[in-house]
Design a protein around this motif. Sequence first.
Motif, PDB file in Angstrom:
ATOM      1  N   LEU A 172      -7.008  14.749 -39.405  1.00 14.78           N
ATOM      2  CA  LEU A 172      -5.912  14.197 -40.198  1.00 14.78           C
ATOM      3  C   LEU A 172      -5.015  13.276 -39.372  1.00 14.78           C
ATOM      4  CD1 LEU A 172      -5.394  14.629 -43.132  1.00 14.78           C
ATOM      5  CD2 LEU A 172      -3.752  16.405 -42.575  1.00 14.78           C
ATOM      6  N   MET A 173      -5.018  13.479 -38.065  1.00 15.84           N
ATOM      7  CA  MET A 173      -4.147  12.667 -37.212  1.00 15.84           C
ATOM      8  C   MET A 173      -4.789  11.324 -36.855  1.00 15.84           C
ATOM      9  SD  MET A 173      -1.341  13.921 -37.018  1.00 15.84           S
ATOM     10  CE  MET A 173      -1.100  15.126 -38.304  1.00 15.84           C
ATOM     11  N   ASP A 174      -6.043  11.161 -37.237  1.00 12.21           N
ATOM     12  CA  ASP A 174      -6.719   9.885 -36.965  1.00 12.21           C
ATOM     13  C   ASP A 174      -6.022   8.790 -37.780  1.00 12.21           C
ATOM     14  OD1 ASP A 174      -9.748   8.758 -36.122  1.00 12.21           O
ATOM     15  OD2 ASP A 174      -8.816   7.741 -37.811  1.00 12.21           O
ATOM     16  N   VAL A 175      -5.718   7.695 -37.120  1.00  9.02           N
ATOM     17  CA  VAL A 175      -4.897   6.666 -37.760  1.00  9.02           C
ATOM     18  C   VAL A 175      -5.621   6.018 -38.952  1.00  9.02           C
ATOM     19  CG1 VAL A 175      -5.544   4.815 -36.173  1.00  9.02           C
ATOM     20  CG2 VAL A 175      -3.341   4.740 -37.296  1.00  9.02           C
ATOM     21  N   TYR A 176      -6.934   5.924 -38.873  1.00  7.84           N
ATOM     22  CA  TYR A 176      -7.696   5.347 -39.988  1.00  7.84           C
ATOM     23  C   TYR A 176      -7.713   6.304 -41.182  1.00  7.84           C
ATOM     24  CZ  TYR A 176      -9.587   1.787 -36.818  1.00  7.84           C
ATOM     25  OH  TYR A 176      -9.736   0.748 -35.948  1.00  7.84           O
ATOM     26  N   VAL A 177      -7.894   7.606 -40.880  1.00 13.30           N
ATOM     27  CA  VAL A 177      -7.919   8.618 -41.945  1.00 13.30           C
ATOM     28  C   VAL A 177      -6.566   8.641 -42.651  1.00 13.30           C
ATOM     29  CG1 VAL A 177      -8.119  11.091 -42.431  1.00 13.30           C
ATOM     30  CG2 VAL A 177      -9.670  10.031 -40.793  1.00 13.30           C
ATOM     31  N   GLY A 178      -5.491   8.696 -41.874  1.00 15.03           N
ATOM     32  CA  GLY A 178      -4.139   8.735 -42.427  1.00 15.03           C
ATOM     33  C   GLY A 178      -3.861   7.519 -43.302  1.00 15.03           C
ATOM     34  N   SER A 179      -4.177   6.335 -42.787  1.00 13.68           N
ATOM     35  CA  SER A 179      -3.896   5.102 -43.536  1.00 13.68           C
ATOM     36  C   SER A 179      -4.686   5.071 -44.840  1.00 13.68           C
ATOM     37  CB  SER A 179      -4.279   3.874 -42.712  1.00 13.68           C
ATOM     38  OG  SER A 179      -3.698   3.951 -41.444  1.00 13.68           O
ATOM     39  N   ALA A 180      -5.948   5.520 -44.779  1.00 12.97           N
ATOM     40  CA  ALA A 180      -6.789   5.511 -45.973  1.00 12.97           C
ATOM     41  C   ALA A 180      -6.259   6.506 -47.007  1.00 12.97           C
ATOM     42  CB  ALA A 180      -8.227   5.833 -45.602  1.00 12.97           C
ATOM     43  N   LEU A 181      -5.700   7.636 -46.539  1.00 16.86           N
ATOM     44  CA  LEU A 181      -5.130   8.616 -47.468  1.00 16.86           C
ATOM     45  C   LEU A 181      -3.883   8.056 -48.147  1.00 16.86           C
ATOM     46  CD1 LEU A 181      -5.541  11.988 -45.521  1.00 16.86           C
ATOM     47  CD2 LEU A 181      -6.481  11.456 -47.765  1.00 16.86           C
TER      48      LEU A 181
END
Length: 746
Positions: free
Chosen positions: A406-415
């Motif tokens: 969840l702390m991955d910047v790509y995952v967060g931005s996509a969420l």
Amino acid sequence: MTAALQFLFQRLPPSLPQTQQAHAALLKCGTVPFDTRPTANLLALYAHHIRLADAAVLLRFIPRPDPFPFSALISALVSARLFSPALALFSSMLSLGFPPDPFVLPVALKACAALPSLPIGRQLHSLSLVAGISADPFINSALVHMYLKCRAVADAQLVFDRMTDKSVVTWSAMIAGCATHGRVGEALQMFKQMRTSGVQPNQITWNGLLVGFNRSGHPQETVLTMRRMHSEGFEMDEVCISSTLSAVADMESVAIGSQIHGYVIKAGLEVNSSVLSALVDSYGKCGRTEEMVRVFDEVGSVDVGSCNALIAGLSRNSRADDALKAFKEFKAQGIELNVVSWTSTVACCSQNGKDMEALELFREMQAAGVDPNAVTIPCLLPACGNIAALMQGKSAHCFSLRKGILMDVYVGSALVDMYAKCGRIKDARAIFDTMKTRNVVSWNAMIAGYAMHGKAKDAIDLFLSMKRNMQKPDSITFISLLSACSQAGLTEEGERYFIELQQEHSIIARVEHYACMVSLLGRAGRLNEAYDLIRKMQVEPDGCVWGALLSSCRVHNNVRLAEIAAEKLFQLEPENAGNYVLLSNIYAAKGMLDGVDRMRDIMKNMGVKKEPGCSWIEIKNMVHMLLAGDKSHPQMSQIAEKLEKLSVEMKRLGYHPSTDFVLQDVEEQDKEHILCGHSEKLAVALGLISTPSGTPLRVIKNLRICGDCHAAIKFISNFEGREIHVRDTNRFHHFKDGHCSCGDYW
DNA sequence: GTAGGGTTAG
């Protein structure tokens, strides 16, 4: 007897049946489990074959204290890429009272580097100091490597500087590390220093430099290094070639790529899996699809890496269907597809409007036992956002939480993007607030979310906070910001930001920025200024720009400019029925009775064949409006006749004769299924109806709507007696009592 | 028995 067996044992080729034979022989003569060394050797062999259970059983039998069996097993675990178990075993070795020795510590450090885990790495460093073995060159080399892999460059430098005898291995680790962290100058400087200190580079040092440059996004340096290496007489092996090809792909240089391809053929390297993957990838990124497919077919490899490169190459060259076909063929051929294969295909679908397919693939992937990772989720989430599949989006959120990504910047931005597109702006903000690292994409996703929801003030506040956080805005940031200002009627602010982006941030205004500005000025009634802006544009205006002008003309009923905009628009997008509808509405609003004929002539001249029903229905409504306004109009009978003819023609073409009629049918038939024409895009738009406070989205399935989607939305809003939110391509519209909050014409 | 370099998905 034992000594003889041990002698034999050390010369055994590493095959599992022979290991098992030796085990049986040792058991027969009673050596196992009473003699330490043969047992330990046996254990090492089992570990080598990754028969870890057998090895672990033997470990329990070792009678005398000896760290060797532990070292052997830890080493085997690291070779098998089982890093956490290796470190766990190392820890139990220490708790059993064995001190860390110069043999096992480098292996443990390698495991730390691979994870990577800086805290454990630091503990191991202290351990070496406490044990008094911190001067060991192997330990120090491993420490340098570990710190570099954990991004602690300063720590690596400290250990490196304190070392007295630096081997070529140490130098190579440090040089590769510098290059990987983008320190181009330093890496080259060190390379020189190494030579002056009398240490010669063997192949690996060169490759380390080159691989590092490639990974840190310095493709030119990578190619230069390859040339220097070649001119100094070093062989360009598969490691060198695959990395250089990857750099060539970034540079999109077909010329260099072809040269290297020539070398690859001469050196017979095309059968190497990394080289082939990189070659296929580089032709794909250079847009040379035919060459890419030819290279792939010629080698006829079934290596999964090159298959993945082919899927991605087809996908990025607008051949999504071919990419999907290739994926299915590889699967049918029994090629063991990995997480990259599945992720590439999911990305291919979500980037090419195949959103349902993306969701289905993700499900299949998990059913096939392939574990999605931190790249898969940001590839899947846009598909969820596109079709407002909130449940699937939420489950991807839960998955990320469980997986610890969840702390991955790509995952967060996509969420953030997904929640915003599903109407859940508060959830989007909650994700945004918990993100530890944010990049320009994260900020843009949140600002665009606010813009989409018509929350201009929040968008502006966030933009200001972005600047306070030293995050440089880019071209995309300003598109969202201008769009928010335009929707909210914040004309002055919008004008200020339009100047700011060009003067303060040296961003060249794109056609999208102009479209927002035209819309902004147009909404404020400054239509002539909007038209002047279009004429002064440095870039060619596209359909969005002229469309923005035409929509503004509809709001202010300006026929003169509307006809100018419409003419351009019809040339650019002859098949977009919505444009004809807009112009016909302006005629209607102005009470121009010849509007019907004008529209028919325009459409005839443009050769419009697709979806004529949309405009016809709109024309019919227009006539209705006229009649309602003046029932005693002298042309009434003439209009009625035209209407009748239109009806007959529409029926013949398979269009529903009347939208009103269709909407009346809804109540009796099925509220979830409204049919009144053909337009997939609008079907999606209406599939995204939500309630205003963010309660669960209600997706109307199988909705097929023609040009009268606006009427349909108004109908639903009135019919159910409640407010609804509808997502158009990039913004939410809030309807109440049949009116839209944004002030646009619907 | 220990330390350095590999491609492909966002």
